[in-house]
Every structure is written in structure tokens, then in C-alpha cells.
Design a protein around this motif. Structure first.
Motif, PDB file in Angstrom:
ATOM      1  N   ALA A  96     -18.797  22.815 -36.116  1.00  0.00           N
ATOM      2  CA  ALA A  96     -19.256  21.529 -35.584  1.00  0.00           C
ATOM      3  C   ALA A  96     -18.071  20.645 -35.209  1.00  0.00           C
ATOM      4  O   ALA A  96     -18.098  19.949 -34.186  1.00  0.00           O
ATOM      5  CB  ALA A  96     -20.150  20.824 -36.604  1.00  0.00           C
ATOM      6  N   ILE A  97     -17.016  20.682 -36.034  1.00  0.00           N
ATOM      7  CA  ILE A  97     -15.813  19.898 -35.731  1.00  0.00           C
ATOM      8  C   ILE A  97     -15.198  20.366 -34.410  1.00  0.00           C
ATOM      9  O   ILE A  97     -14.797  19.561 -33.566  1.00  0.00           O
ATOM     10  CB  ILE A  97     -14.792  20.025 -36.876  1.00  0.00           C
ATOM     11  N   GLY A  98     -15.138  21.689 -34.235  1.00  0.00           N
ATOM     12  CA  GLY A  98     -14.603  22.224 -32.991  1.00  0.00           C
ATOM     13  C   GLY A  98     -15.473  21.891 -31.795  1.00  0.00           C
ATOM     14  O   GLY A  98     -14.970  21.594 -30.704  1.00  0.00           O
ATOM     15  N   LEU A  99     -16.784  21.914 -31.996  1.00  0.00           N
ATOM     16  CA  LEU A  99     -17.711  21.611 -30.904  1.00  0.00           C
ATOM     17  C   LEU A  99     -17.665  20.139 -30.515  1.00  0.00           C
ATOM     18  O   LEU A  99     -17.921  19.791 -29.362  1.00  0.00           O
ATOM     19  CB  LEU A  99     -19.129  22.017 -31.308  1.00  0.00           C
ATOM     20  N   VAL A 100     -17.339  19.279 -31.478  1.00  0.00           N
ATOM     21  CA  VAL A 100     -17.151  17.859 -31.155  1.00  0.00           C
ATOM     22  C   VAL A 100     -16.075  17.709 -30.089  1.00  0.00           C
ATOM     23  O   VAL A 100     -16.255  17.017 -29.077  1.00  0.00           O
ATOM     24  CB  VAL A 100     -16.766  17.057 -32.417  1.00  0.00           C
ATOM     25  N   SER A 101     -14.942  18.367 -30.317  1.00  0.00           N
ATOM     26  CA  SER A 101     -13.835  18.267 -29.368  1.00  0.00           C
ATOM     27  C   SER A 101     -14.206  18.856 -28.014  1.00  0.00           C
ATOM     28  O   SER A 101     -13.789  18.347 -26.966  1.00  0.00           O
ATOM     29  CB  SER A 101     -12.598  18.976 -29.937  1.00  0.00           C
ATOM     30  N   ILE A 102     -14.995  19.930 -28.027  1.00  0.00           N
ATOM     31  CA  ILE A 102     -15.441  20.520 -26.763  1.00  0.00           C
ATOM     32  C   ILE A 102     -16.331  19.537 -26.007  1.00  0.00           C
ATOM     33  O   ILE A 102     -16.181  19.340 -24.791  1.00  0.00           O
ATOM     34  CB  ILE A 102     -16.182  21.846 -27.012  1.00  0.00           C
ATOM     35  N   ASN A 103     -17.259  18.904 -26.722  1.00  0.00           N
ATOM     36  CA  ASN A 103     -18.157  17.945 -26.071  1.00  0.00           C
ATOM     37  C   ASN A 103     -17.400  16.752 -25.505  1.00  0.00           C
ATOM     38  O   ASN A 103     -17.683  16.291 -24.394  1.00  0.00           O
ATOM     39  CB  ASN A 103     -19.220  17.472 -27.067  1.00  0.00           C
ATOM     40  N   LEU A 104     -16.432  16.249 -26.264  1.00  0.00           N
ATOM     41  CA  LEU A 104     -15.629  15.139 -25.761  1.00  0.00           C
ATOM     42  C   LEU A 104     -14.770  15.583 -24.578  1.00  0.00           C
ATOM     43  O   LEU A 104     -14.528  14.814 -23.648  1.00  0.00           O
ATOM     44  CB  LEU A 104     -14.754  14.574 -26.878  1.00  0.00           C
ATOM     45  N   SER A 105     -14.325  16.837 -24.613  1.00  0.00           N
ATOM     46  CA  SER A 105     -13.513  17.362 -23.513  1.00  0.00           C
ATOM     47  C   SER A 105     -14.333  17.497 -22.233  1.00  0.00           C
ATOM     48  O   SER A 105     -13.835  17.211 -21.133  1.00  0.00           O
ATOM     49  CB  SER A 105     -12.924  18.725 -23.898  1.00  0.00           C
ATOM     50  N   ILE A 106     -15.572  17.945 -22.372  1.00  0.00           N
ATOM     51  CA  ILE A 106     -16.441  18.071 -21.195  1.00  0.00           C
ATOM     52  C   ILE A 106     -16.651  16.712 -20.548  1.00  0.00           C
ATOM     53  O   ILE A 106     -16.650  16.578 -19.318  1.00  0.00           O
ATOM     54  CB  ILE A 106     -17.788  18.715 -21.590  1.00  0.00           C
ATOM     55  N   ARG A 107     -16.809  15.696 -21.375  1.00  0.00           N
ATOM     56  CA  ARG A 107     -16.944  14.332 -20.848  1.00  0.00           C
ATOM     57  C   ARG A 107     -15.678  13.938 -20.092  1.00  0.00           C
ATOM     58  O   ARG A 107     -15.744  13.333 -19.019  1.00  0.00           O
ATOM     59  CB  ARG A 107     -17.209  13.378 -22.015  1.00  0.00           C
ATOM     60  N   THR A 108     -14.525  14.297 -20.642  1.00  0.00           N
ATOM     61  CA  THR A 108     -13.257  13.981 -19.996  1.00  0.00           C
ATOM     62  C   THR A 108     -13.116  14.717 -18.667  1.00  0.00           C
ATOM     63  O   THR A 108     -12.647  14.152 -17.674  1.00  0.00           O
ATOM     64  CB  THR A 108     -12.087  14.355 -20.928  1.00  0.00           C
ATOM     65  N   MET A 109     -13.519  15.985 -18.653  1.00  0.00           N
ATOM     66  CA  MET A 109     -13.476  16.755 -17.406  1.00  0.00           C
ATOM     67  C   MET A 109     -14.318  16.086 -16.327  1.00  0.00           C
ATOM     68  O   MET A 109     -13.934  16.042 -15.151  1.00  0.00           O
ATOM     69  CB  MET A 109     -13.978  18.179 -17.652  1.00  0.00           C
ATOM     70  N   ALA A 110     -15.471  15.558 -16.728  1.00  0.00           N
ATOM     71  CA  ALA A 110     -16.346  14.886 -15.766  1.00  0.00           C
ATOM     72  C   ALA A 110     -15.688  13.619 -15.229  1.00  0.00           C
ATOM     73  O   ALA A 110     -15.743  13.338 -14.027  1.00  0.00           O
ATOM     74  CB  ALA A 110     -17.683  14.560 -16.426  1.00  0.00           C
ATOM     75  N   ILE A 111     -15.055  12.859 -16.124  1.00  0.00           N
ATOM     76  CA  ILE A 111     -14.398  11.621 -15.701  1.00  0.00           C
ATOM     77  C   ILE A 111     -13.258  11.921 -14.727  1.00  0.00           C
ATOM     78  O   ILE A 111     -13.017  11.171 -13.779  1.00  0.00           O
ATOM     79  CB  ILE A 111     -13.882  10.853 -16.936  1.00  0.00           C
ATOM     80  N   TRP A 112     -12.576  13.042 -14.948  1.00  0.00           N
ATOM     81  CA  TRP A 112     -11.475  13.439 -14.067  1.00  0.00           C
ATOM     82  C   TRP A 112     -11.961  14.250 -12.858  1.00  0.00           C
ATOM     83  O   TRP A 112     -11.157  14.896 -12.178  1.00  0.00           O
ATOM     84  CB  TRP A 112     -10.441  14.248 -14.852  1.00  0.00           C
ATOM     85  N   ALA A 113     -13.258  14.228 -12.607  1.00  0.00           N
ATOM     86  CA  ALA A 113     -13.845  14.910 -11.445  1.00  0.00           C
ATOM     87  C   ALA A 113     -13.502  16.398 -11.433  1.00  0.00           C
ATOM     88  O   ALA A 113     -13.230  16.985 -10.392  1.00  0.00           O
ATOM     89  CB  ALA A 113     -13.401  14.240 -10.147  1.00  0.00           C
ATOM     90  N   HIS A 114     -13.493  17.011 -12.619  1.00  0.00           N
ATOM     91  CA  HIS A 114     -13.260  18.445 -12.784  1.00  0.00           C
ATOM     92  C   HIS A 114     -11.923  18.895 -12.178  1.00  0.00           C
ATOM     93  O   HIS A 114     -11.837  19.941 -11.533  1.00  0.00           O
ATOM     94  CB  HIS A 114     -14.418  19.248 -12.192  1.00  0.00           C
ATOM     95  N   ASN A 115     -10.898  18.084 -12.411  1.00  0.00           N
ATOM     96  CA  ASN A 115      -9.543  18.450 -11.998  1.00  0.00           C
ATOM     97  C   ASN A 115      -9.132  19.743 -12.701  1.00  0.00           C
ATOM     98  O   ASN A 115      -9.206  19.846 -13.927  1.00  0.00           O
ATOM     99  CB  ASN A 115      -8.584  17.311 -12.357  1.00  0.00           C
ATOM    100  N   ARG A 116      -8.687  20.733 -11.938  1.00  0.00           N
ATOM    101  CA  ARG A 116      -8.431  22.051 -12.522  1.00  0.00           C
ATOM    102  C   ARG A 116      -7.280  22.042 -13.521  1.00  0.00           C
ATOM    103  O   ARG A 116      -7.264  22.835 -14.467  1.00  0.00           O
ATOM    104  CB  ARG A 116      -8.160  23.069 -11.420  1.00  0.00           C
TER     105      ARG A 116
END
Length: 266
Positions: A96-116
Motif C-alpha cells: 500500500a505504501i508503494g502504491l501510494v507513491s504510484i498514485n501520486l506519480s500518476i497524478r504528477t504525470m498528468a500534470i506534466w501532460a505525460h512528458n516522457r
């Protein structure tokens, strides 16, 4: 000065630990219950299921299962295999701790318009995080007749590394979001309706969520490194996981609801 290693002190800390776990579990189960309408939107077809939601649901239900296992461990069940039970809920809790970071990262990817480049960097950090998480159980337990499961030893090498890594990871995510949001705010195109709404949403609650996740991991890390005794060393691990999961899942719901209304923005 308190001698944290005394049996009487450990017993007192254990009682506090049990009460804290029940309180934290109650808070999380309440949060889980009041947000079930989000799941229902997917089941009823109101929202289209997309692959990032896999991590959201795993995060929510892994932690729920972990908390149920923790509560069971406090019951005075004769013949209960405490080590197997602790193995289960520690693995699901760490996941769950690892998945928290993944979920926050996905949000960040969206904010950065999926910058590769952002995606590539975050994926590498995620892989490093999980290389620590998957190293297994870090607590040894035993069944005490008439009492229930008790922690005998907490191994203090990997757990601090996991939380320190999580804390640094959350700080990187927070920095990326702050930098991008400052850029959006100063951009001539900031008056675009969709982008303006996204920016407002992030500033009003998104950054607060990231800060709470960072601080909860920080507190858990401090107590792990202090290692006052086998109970106090891990007493804030579960609260940190619960706080991080709540804020991460709320962030996912906010972003999902936003993109459902404005799919062209993300």
C-alpha cells in the motif's frame, strides 16, 4: 528518563499500540465507506475504467486487508499463526505504501501532460522503491496465550530505508508539482478555462495532500531510526500508511472526477 527497554514499559507501549491501531483502522474504514460511491460509478458504468485506476483500487483494498489482519492479530485466538498473519498484513501494508507513491506519480504525470522524461524518471524511482518493499517481512511475532500476538523483534534496517525512500519520493513528486504549477500560473495561457481549473484544484487541495503524505512518512521514519523498543519503533508505520493512502486516493478521485468532466485537459 524513561527506560524504553523495560518489560513494564514495553507492555504499556503495546497497550497504546493496540488502541492506536483500532483508532487508525476505524478512521480508514470510515474513509473507505464514505467514498464507495466512487467505486459504484465504475460498476454502474457512469465512469469508464482506465488502467491507472488499477493502482487506486489495489492501494485502497490492500491497506483495508492489512488493517483487518492487524485487528485480527489482537484477538485471543488459540492456535493463531501470528507470524503468518503478520507476514500477510505487512506485505499488503508495504505494498500500500508503494502504491501510494504510484498514485501520486500518476497524478504528477498528468500534470506534466505525460512528458516522457518525467514518466521515465518516475518509473525508475518506482522500481527502486519496490525493490525495497519486496524484501519481505521485517517484524518477528509470537502468540502469547490470553493476550494475542505480540511483537518480539522489529528489524530496523529495511523498514527505515522504505520510509526514507518514500519520503524522498514524495518530496520529488511535491517539487515536480510545485515547479509545474508555478510554470502554469506564470504562463500566458493560464486563462485557458481547463488549465485554470486544473491549477486551482491542485493549489487548493493537491499540494496539501502531498505535504501530508510527506510528513506522515517523516514521523514514521524518525521513530524507526530512534528504535526505542520493538513496539515504539513501528508504532507510527500504520498511521503513516493510512494517512498517505487517504490523501493519495483522494487526489486520484479529484483528478478522475476532473478529467471525467474535462477529458481533453489530461
Amino acid at each position: 528518563m524513561t527506560d524504553w527497554k523495560l518489560p513494564a514499559e514495553i507492555q504499556k507501549d503495546t497497550e497504546a499500540f493496540v488502541k492506536l491501531m483500532h483508532s487508525v483502522a476505524s478512521i480508514y474504514m470510515y474513509e473507505w465507506f464514505i467514498s464507495l460511491d466512487f467505486e459504484w460509478d465504475f460498476l454502474s458504468g457512469k465512469k469508464r475504467f482506465r488502467w491507472p485506476m488499477i493502482f487506486y483500487f489495489l492501494n485502497r483494498y490492500f491497506l483495508l486487508l492489512s488493517l483487518i489482519g492487524i485487528i485480527i492479530s489482537f484477538d485471543k485466538i488459540e492456535g493463531l499463526n501470528c507470524q503468518a498473519l503478520f507476514t500477510f498484513f505487512q506485505l499488503t501494508g508495504n505494498a500500500a505504501i508503494g502504491l501510494v507513491s504510484i498514485n501520486l506519480s500518476i497524478r504528477t504525470m498528468a500534470i506534466w501532460a505525460h512528458n516522457r522524461y518525467i514518466i521515465g524518471g518516475l518509473v525508475l524511482i518506482i522500481l527502486g522503491h519496490w525493490s525495497l518493499i519486496l524484501q519481505g517481512v521485517q517484524v518477528t511475532t509470537t502468540l502469547v496465550p490470553g493476550v494475542g500476538c505480540q511483537i518480539v523483534q522489529s528489524h530496523s534496517k529495511i523498514l527505515p530505508a522504505i520510509f526514507i525512500y518514500s519520503m524522498c519520493f514524495d518530496f520529488i513528486v511535491l517539487s515536480l508539482n510545485t515547479y509545474k504549477l508555478i510554470g502554469i500560473t506564470s504562463s500566458p495561457s493560464r486563462n485557458l478555462r481547463g488549465r485554470g481549473r486544473l491549477t486551482h484544484m491542485i493549489f487548493t487541495d493537491g499540494l496539501v495532500f502531498f505535504i501530508l503524505a510527506f510528513l506522515s512518512n517523516f514521523v514514521a521514519t524518525v521513530f524507526l531510526l530512534l528504535n526505542l523498543n520493538q513496539v515504539m519503533g513501528v508504532i507510527f508505520n500504520v498511521p503513516a500508511a493510512v494517512i498517505s493512502t487517504i490523501v493519495a486516493c483522494r487526489a486520484v478521485r479529484r483528478l478522475t472526477n476532473f478529467t471525467f468532466n474535462r477529458p481533453e485537459i489530461i
